[in-house]
Enzyme design. Sequence first.
Site, PDB file in Angstrom:
ATOM      1  N   CYS A   2       0.829  -1.197   0.000  1.00 49.87           N
ATOM      2  CA  CYS A   2       0.000   0.000   0.000  1.00 49.87           C
ATOM      3  C   CYS A   2       0.869   1.255   0.000  1.00 49.87           C
ATOM      4  O   CYS A   2       2.077   1.190  -0.207  1.00 49.87           O
ATOM      5  CB  CYS A   2      -0.900   0.006   1.240  1.00 49.87           C
ATOM      6  SG  CYS A   2      -1.808  -1.548   1.469  1.00 49.87           S
ATOM      7  N   ASP A  97      -2.808  -9.667   7.973  1.00 45.49           N
ATOM      8  CA  ASP A  97      -1.534  -9.597   8.684  1.00 45.49           C
ATOM      9  C   ASP A  97      -1.399  -8.281   9.444  1.00 45.49           C
ATOM     10  O   ASP A  97      -0.610  -8.179  10.376  1.00 45.49           O
ATOM     11  CB  ASP A  97      -0.359  -9.794   7.719  1.00 45.49           C
ATOM     12  CG  ASP A  97      -0.357  -8.822   6.553  1.00 45.49           C
ATOM     13  OD1 ASP A  97      -1.391  -8.191   6.286  1.00 45.49           O
ATOM     14  OD2 ASP A  97       0.686  -8.703   5.884  1.00 45.49           O
TER      15      ASP A  97
END
Length: 620
Positions: A2, A97
Amino acid sequence: MCGILGTIPASDHEVFKHALNTLTHRGPDSYGIENISDEVSLGHRRLSILDISANGHQPMFHESKRYAVIFNGEIYNFLEIQQELQALGHNFRSTSDTEVLLKAYIQWGEDCVLKFNGMWALAIWDAETKKLFMSRDRYGKKPLFYAHIDGKFVFASEMKAIFPFMEKLEVSEDFHWMKKNIFFYESTEKCLIKDIKRFPAGHNGHYENGELKLYRYWNTLDHLVEVPKRYEEQVERFRELFMDSCKLRMRSDVTIGTALSGGLDSSATIAAMANLARNNKSYSDDWQHAFVASFPGTPLDESHYAKMVTDHLGIGATFVDIDPLKHWDNLEHYFYLFEDLYITSPLPMIMLYGAVKENGTTVTLDGHGADELLSGYQQGALESLWDARFNPKNTKDILNIYQGSINEDTVQYNRVGNLKLYTNYMMRKMGKKILGKKMPSVDNSHRNFGKLDNLSQYLYSMFHENILPTLLRNYDRYAMINGVEIRMPFMDHRIVSFVNSLPYSSKIGNGYTKRIVRDALDPYLPKEVTWRKSKIGFSSPIVDWMQNDLSEWFLDVVNSNDFLQSNLVTDPNQLRSKITAIVKKENHNFTEAQKCWSDLSPYIWGNAVLKRNAVNMQAG
C-alpha cells in the site's frame, strides 16, 4: 502492499487527502484517513492482498482504541505469529496480517519486528503516551521518507506525498553528488529533494515531543549462523530454506505470478513454486502466470530461455514486447512516479509490470537479491581470488569463471590473460592490505565483519549498501506504479544470514557463479538454464532506441534551449555532442550510451518533478 502517510500534529483534511491521493497508484483499491484528537493524521491507500474484505481496512485501530496502525508491506509468517498470540490470549476479528502486526506490537513491544518474516514500512500511534512508533524492514524493500516542515512531522511511502506540505521544492545540497553516485545514496538518508530524508532500512524509531529518535534493530552480522561443513549438506539446507521462503510468499488471497527473465534467479523461483504446487505444499493454486519481457531483434532478448523454463514446467507464459514508442509520451509522468535517478530508462520494467496487472495478476514472486547475495556479477570472481590464493586449483577455476562471464564462447584457457589478471588483482589487493585498508563498508569495524572471507565482505557491502538497495528502490517503484506487489524469496532473512555465513567456495566454484543455487535447484530446471553462464540483465536496448525509434526525440531534447540552460546537467553542450554522435551512428558503444542516458535523466527528472510541482502549486 500500500501507500502510507502521516502527520504530527494533524492536518487539514482536504490538504491531507490531496497528499494521500498522490499515492493512489500504490493502493488503488480503497483509502482511509483518521484524524486522532488533532494530534495525528494517519492515511492509507490500500492494495488488497490478504483479507480483501473491509476487515483489513486501514488505519486499523485496536479494540481499546489506544493504538492505531498504518502499514505498507506483507508479514509472510503472520499465521504462525497469530497462533502464538492466540495462545497468549489475543483474539482476532480479521484474517489480515495488519491485525497480527498490531497485536504483536502490543504483546512484545518494539522487538516484535524481530519475529516478522516480511517487508514493511509501518507506523503505530499510541494515544495514551502520545508516541509514534515507526519501523522499516531489515533490507529496505519498502520505502519510507520523512520531513520536519514548520513544526509539522510528515512521513510517507514516497516523497511526492510530502510535497503538498512544503512551500517549495529545491534540489538537495547533495544532488550533484547523488547523480554521479547512483548506487550509493539509496542506503543513506540523502534524498534528491532538500529537507526530505530517507528512513533507514533495518531501523526502528519513535517520534515524541517534536523529535524522531532512530535506532538499528537489525544487522546481518549479528545473525550469522553455523553452517554444515560438507558442501552437499549446505546445498540441502539452502534448498530447504528457499522452498520454505517461496512457500510463505505464496500466501495470497489474489492471483500470483512471476516476472520471468530466463535467467537463473527468476527461473529458480518459478521452478520452486511449481515444485511446491506439485507436492501440495503451496498456499496458492493460482500461481501459473509467467510474464516475460521481450526485446525482439536486440541483444537483450532472453525470451527463448524463459520459454524453455515454462515448457519444462508445463505452464503458459505471457510475452510482453517492449516497444518504447507505445509509452514514450508518458516518460515524464513515469519519472514523476519513479521519483529518483537510475542508469537506465524505467520504461521496460514499468511496461512489464503493467502487463502483469492488465492480465489480472497482483502479486509476483521474483528473483531479486540473488546476484548480490551469491556473487552473480563479474567483479565477485576477482574478489574471490584473494580467498583462493593458496589453492592453485580454485584460483584457476575462478579465473576461468571470470573469463567465461565475459564471453561464453571462450572455452580455451588463456594462460597469459589469466596470469596478468591474477597478478594485477593480487598486487592491488596486497597493497591495500599493507596500507591497512579494509573492504569499504559502514560495518567494516563490526566484530564479525572480519570473520567473513574477502568475497563475502564484498558481497555484504553490495547487498546492504550499494547495488541491491538501489534495485529494491527501483523495483518497488516499477511494480507499485502499476499496483503490483513484488515478493523476493532470495531475500528471506534466514537465507541472507545463512548465505553470509557460507565460505566463498559455496558461492563461486566448479566453473560457475551462484554455485549453491544451481546445485540446489538443478533437479527442477532445464539444464540449459541451470548451467548457463551468460548473463544479460534486465535493461533497455538504449543504443538501438537512440539510433532508430527515438533518434528524433533525443536530438530535439539536446538541442532545445531549455536543456542547454539546465543547471541539473553537468555539461549540456558536451552531452549534446555525445548523444548526437550515438544518434548519427558514429558511436555504437552500449556503456557510453547508457552513461548518456544517466547524464540526461536529471534534466527529465527536473521537468517531471520540480516543474510539475511548481505548476501544481500555482494552480493551488
